[in-house]
Design a protein around this motif. Structure first.
Motif, short mmCIF file in Angstrom:
data_model
loop_
_atom_site.label_atom_id
_atom_site.label_comp_id
_atom_site.label_asym_id
_atom_site.label_seq_id
_atom_site.Cartn_x
_atom_site.Cartn_y
_atom_site.Cartn_z
N LEU A 66 -41.64 -23.79 -17.41
CA LEU A 66 -41.87 -25.24 -17.39
C LEU A 66 -40.58 -25.99 -17.07
O LEU A 66 -40.57 -27.21 -17.04
N SER A 67 -39.50 -25.25 -16.87
CA SER A 67 -38.21 -25.93 -16.93
C SER A 67 -37.26 -25.71 -15.76
O SER A 67 -36.11 -26.12 -15.83
N LEU A 68 -37.71 -25.06 -14.69
CA LEU A 68 -36.79 -24.86 -13.57
C LEU A 68 -36.51 -26.16 -12.83
O LEU A 68 -35.50 -26.29 -12.15
N SER A 69 -37.40 -27.13 -12.97
CA SER A 69 -37.23 -28.42 -12.31
C SER A 69 -37.03 -28.24 -10.80
O SER A 69 -36.07 -28.75 -10.21
N VAL A 70 -37.97 -27.52 -10.21
CA VAL A 70 -37.92 -27.17 -8.79
C VAL A 70 -37.77 -28.42 -7.91
O VAL A 70 -37.11 -28.38 -6.87
N GLY A 71 -38.37 -29.52 -8.34
CA GLY A 71 -38.33 -30.74 -7.55
C GLY A 71 -37.26 -31.72 -8.00
O GLY A 71 -37.33 -32.91 -7.67
N GLY A 72 -36.29 -31.22 -8.74
CA GLY A 72 -35.26 -32.11 -9.29
C GLY A 72 -34.04 -32.21 -8.38
O GLY A 72 -33.77 -31.32 -7.58
N ALA A 73 -33.30 -33.29 -8.56
CA ALA A 73 -32.07 -33.48 -7.79
C ALA A 73 -30.91 -32.68 -8.38
O ALA A 73 -29.94 -32.37 -7.68
N ASP A 74 -31.01 -32.34 -9.66
CA ASP A 74 -29.92 -31.60 -10.31
C ASP A 74 -29.85 -30.17 -9.76
O ASP A 74 -30.87 -29.59 -9.38
N PRO A 75 -28.65 -29.57 -9.76
CA PRO A 75 -28.55 -28.18 -9.31
C PRO A 75 -29.40 -27.26 -10.19
O PRO A 75 -29.61 -27.54 -11.38
N VAL A 76 -29.87 -26.18 -9.60
CA VAL A 76 -30.70 -25.21 -10.34
C VAL A 76 -29.90 -24.60 -11.49
O VAL A 76 -28.74 -24.24 -11.31
N LEU A 114 -43.02 -34.08 -14.11
CA LEU A 114 -43.13 -35.37 -13.41
C LEU A 114 -43.22 -35.17 -11.90
O LEU A 114 -42.60 -34.25 -11.35
N PRO A 115 -43.97 -36.04 -11.23
CA PRO A 115 -44.17 -35.87 -9.78
C PRO A 115 -42.90 -36.18 -8.99
O PRO A 115 -42.08 -37.01 -9.39
N VAL A 116 -42.79 -35.50 -7.86
CA VAL A 116 -41.67 -35.72 -6.95
C VAL A 116 -42.14 -36.67 -5.85
O VAL A 116 -43.31 -36.66 -5.46
N LYS A 117 -41.23 -37.51 -5.37
CA LYS A 117 -41.59 -38.36 -4.23
C LYS A 117 -41.94 -37.46 -3.04
O LYS A 117 -41.22 -36.51 -2.74
N ARG A 118 -43.08 -37.78 -2.41
CA ARG A 118 -43.56 -36.90 -1.34
C ARG A 118 -43.00 -37.36 0.02
O ARG A 118 -43.67 -38.07 0.77
N ASP A 119 -41.76 -36.99 0.29
CA ASP A 119 -41.17 -37.32 1.59
C ASP A 119 -40.40 -36.12 2.14
O ASP A 119 -40.30 -35.08 1.47
N HIS A 120 -39.86 -36.26 3.32
CA HIS A 120 -39.21 -35.12 3.98
C HIS A 120 -37.89 -34.76 3.30
O HIS A 120 -37.51 -33.59 3.28
N ALA A 121 -37.22 -35.75 2.74
CA ALA A 121 -35.97 -35.45 2.01
C ALA A 121 -36.29 -34.55 0.80
O ALA A 121 -35.57 -33.58 0.55
N SER A 122 -37.36 -34.87 0.09
CA SER A 122 -37.74 -34.04 -1.07
C SER A 122 -38.07 -32.62 -0.62
O SER A 122 -37.69 -31.64 -1.29
N LEU A 123 -38.76 -32.49 0.50
CA LEU A 123 -39.09 -31.14 1.00
C LEU A 123 -37.82 -30.34 1.26
O LEU A 123 -37.75 -29.15 0.94
N ARG A 124 -36.82 -31.00 1.83
CA ARG A 124 -35.55 -30.29 2.13
C ARG A 124 -34.85 -29.90 0.83
O ARG A 124 -34.33 -28.78 0.70
N ILE A 125 -34.83 -30.80 -0.14
CA ILE A 125 -34.14 -30.51 -1.41
C ILE A 125 -34.88 -29.40 -2.17
O ILE A 125 -34.26 -28.48 -2.72
N ILE A 126 -36.20 -29.47 -2.18
CA ILE A 126 -36.98 -28.42 -2.87
C ILE A 126 -36.73 -27.06 -2.21
O ILE A 126 -36.56 -26.05 -2.89
N ALA A 127 -36.69 -27.05 -0.88
CA ALA A 127 -36.44 -25.78 -0.17
C ALA A 127 -35.08 -25.21 -0.57
O ALA A 127 -34.93 -24.00 -0.78
N GLU A 128 -34.09 -26.09 -0.69
CA GLU A 128 -32.75 -25.64 -1.10
C GLU A 128 -32.77 -25.13 -2.54
O GLU A 128 -32.18 -24.09 -2.85
N ASN A 129 -33.47 -25.84 -3.42
CA ASN A 129 -33.57 -25.40 -4.82
C ASN A 129 -34.25 -24.03 -4.91
O ASN A 129 -33.82 -23.15 -5.66
N ILE A 130 -35.32 -23.87 -4.16
CA ILE A 130 -36.06 -22.61 -4.24
C ILE A 130 -35.23 -21.46 -3.68
O ILE A 130 -35.25 -20.35 -4.22
#
Lengths: 273, 74
Positions: A66-76, A114-130
């Protein structure tokens, strides 16, 4: 006598492991997998005997975070990923899962997905987090759609498009929570069936089902009320679109007092949806 | 690869939203105020359920500890 559901259209029936449900799970020999909340087991020493017994019985155990915060701005947080991986290795799990969501921002913890803003910047950040998460995982990562009663302004795509792009871009599996989908379709007014049709269902690894409650014309995915027929109808619709390998029931609180009969009925309903 | 500016912007936006949800700040522009109010209520209910369960667990542990002490001293 052990209770066994006739699994007509799914390969494995599962349930979220909670200590309060250990007896029910032990008695049901049709339970093929259980999901554990990774955050509940801070150390491998904390693993209860009931779970070890299930593993010996051949029940698949899936660590769910529940806590990886995949869609978060903070580093993993690498420690959390390593802990999740250690549980997966201990249980020889086929994969681990978390959510397309954020749970913290700086020093603030939400205590909720909490939901992540659904835009292309979020997709790029999520990809980097993953990518950073996968560096410390030895097995595949599966991502879940969340329930929300609000959304970000200025979203650039709908939820189905966003979820699809996240799992496709990152080569992750899909954990589809049909009760979350029902909740969002009701609260945010979109077609759940069109959502299902838009998903990359070849990536589907398993399905969550949980109860909720209507309050002030909103549907709350509480995990502590009975399973609603709308969620079961979505499971029926999903089965028409693809093979559903694993489906599980989640219950986190207000455990039924009537000898678990309510949950037994819900498991039967899932097996026959 | 996201540029650093994108991540910083996301961090600010997520922090402002979370502050509002935790009643520690004003709601950023553009959000549906009624939906956010419902989300705040849901978050509060969830935290209360968690506290109740945690306190029940602690009470249970205390009772167990007292029982062990009583058995030890008897």
């Amino acid at each position: 006598m052990a209770a066994v559901a006739n699994l007509d259209h799914i390969s494995q029936l599962g349930i979220g492991f909670r200590p309060e449900l250990a007896r029910l799970i032990q008695c049901r020999h049709d339970i093929g997998f259980v999901e554990i909340v990774a955050d509940d087991f801070t150390h491998l020493k904390c693993i209860p005997q009931a779970l070890r017994d299930l593993q010996k019985r051949g029940v698949t155990i899936i660590p769910h975070s529940l806590s990886l915060s995949v869609g978060g701005a903070d580093p993993v947080d690498v420690r959390r990923v390593k802990h999740l991986n250690s549980l997966a290795q201990y249980f020889d799990s086929p994969f681990v899962s978390d959510h397309i969501a954020f749970v913290r921002a700086g020093s603030l913890e939400s205590g909720h997905l909490l939901p992540v803003k659904r835009d292309h910047a979020s997709l790029r950040i999520i990809a980097e987090n993953i990518a950073a998460i996968k560096d410390h995982l030895s097995i595949p990562l599966v991502l879940e759609n969340i329930a929300t009663i609000f959304q970000w302004p200025d979203n650039q795509m709908n939820e189905a498009e966003f979820v699809s792009q996240v799992v496709e871009n990152t080569d992750c599996g899909l954990l589809l929570d049909l009760s979350n989908l029902f909740a969002n379709s009701h609260n945010l007014n979109f077609s759940a069936l069109e959502y299902l049709q838009a998903l990359p269902l070849h990536r589907l690894k398993y399905v969550h089902m949980a109860g909720g409650v209507f309050k002030n014309n909103l549907y709350h995915d509480s995990h502590c009320h009975s399973l609603k027929k709308q969620s079961l109808e979505l499971l029926t619709a999903l089965k028409k679109l693809c093979h559903v390998e694993r489906v599980m029931l989640e219950r986190d609180d207000k455990f039924p007092a009537d000898g678990d009969l309510e949950l037994e009925r819900e498991l039967e309903a899932i097996a026959h949806a | 690869m996201p540029d650093n500016g994108e991540r910083k912007r996301m961090a600010i936006e997520q922090k402002l939203l979370l502050q509002a949800l935790l009643s520690k700040g004003d709601l950023p522009d553009g959000f549906d105020r009624a939906c956010i109010q419902e989300a705040i209520k849901a978050l509060t209910r969830k935290r209360m359920r968690f506290r109740k369960r945690s306190s029940q667990f602690i009470i249970g542990q205390c009772k167990l500890s007292l029982l062990i002490k009583a058995l030890f001293w008897s």
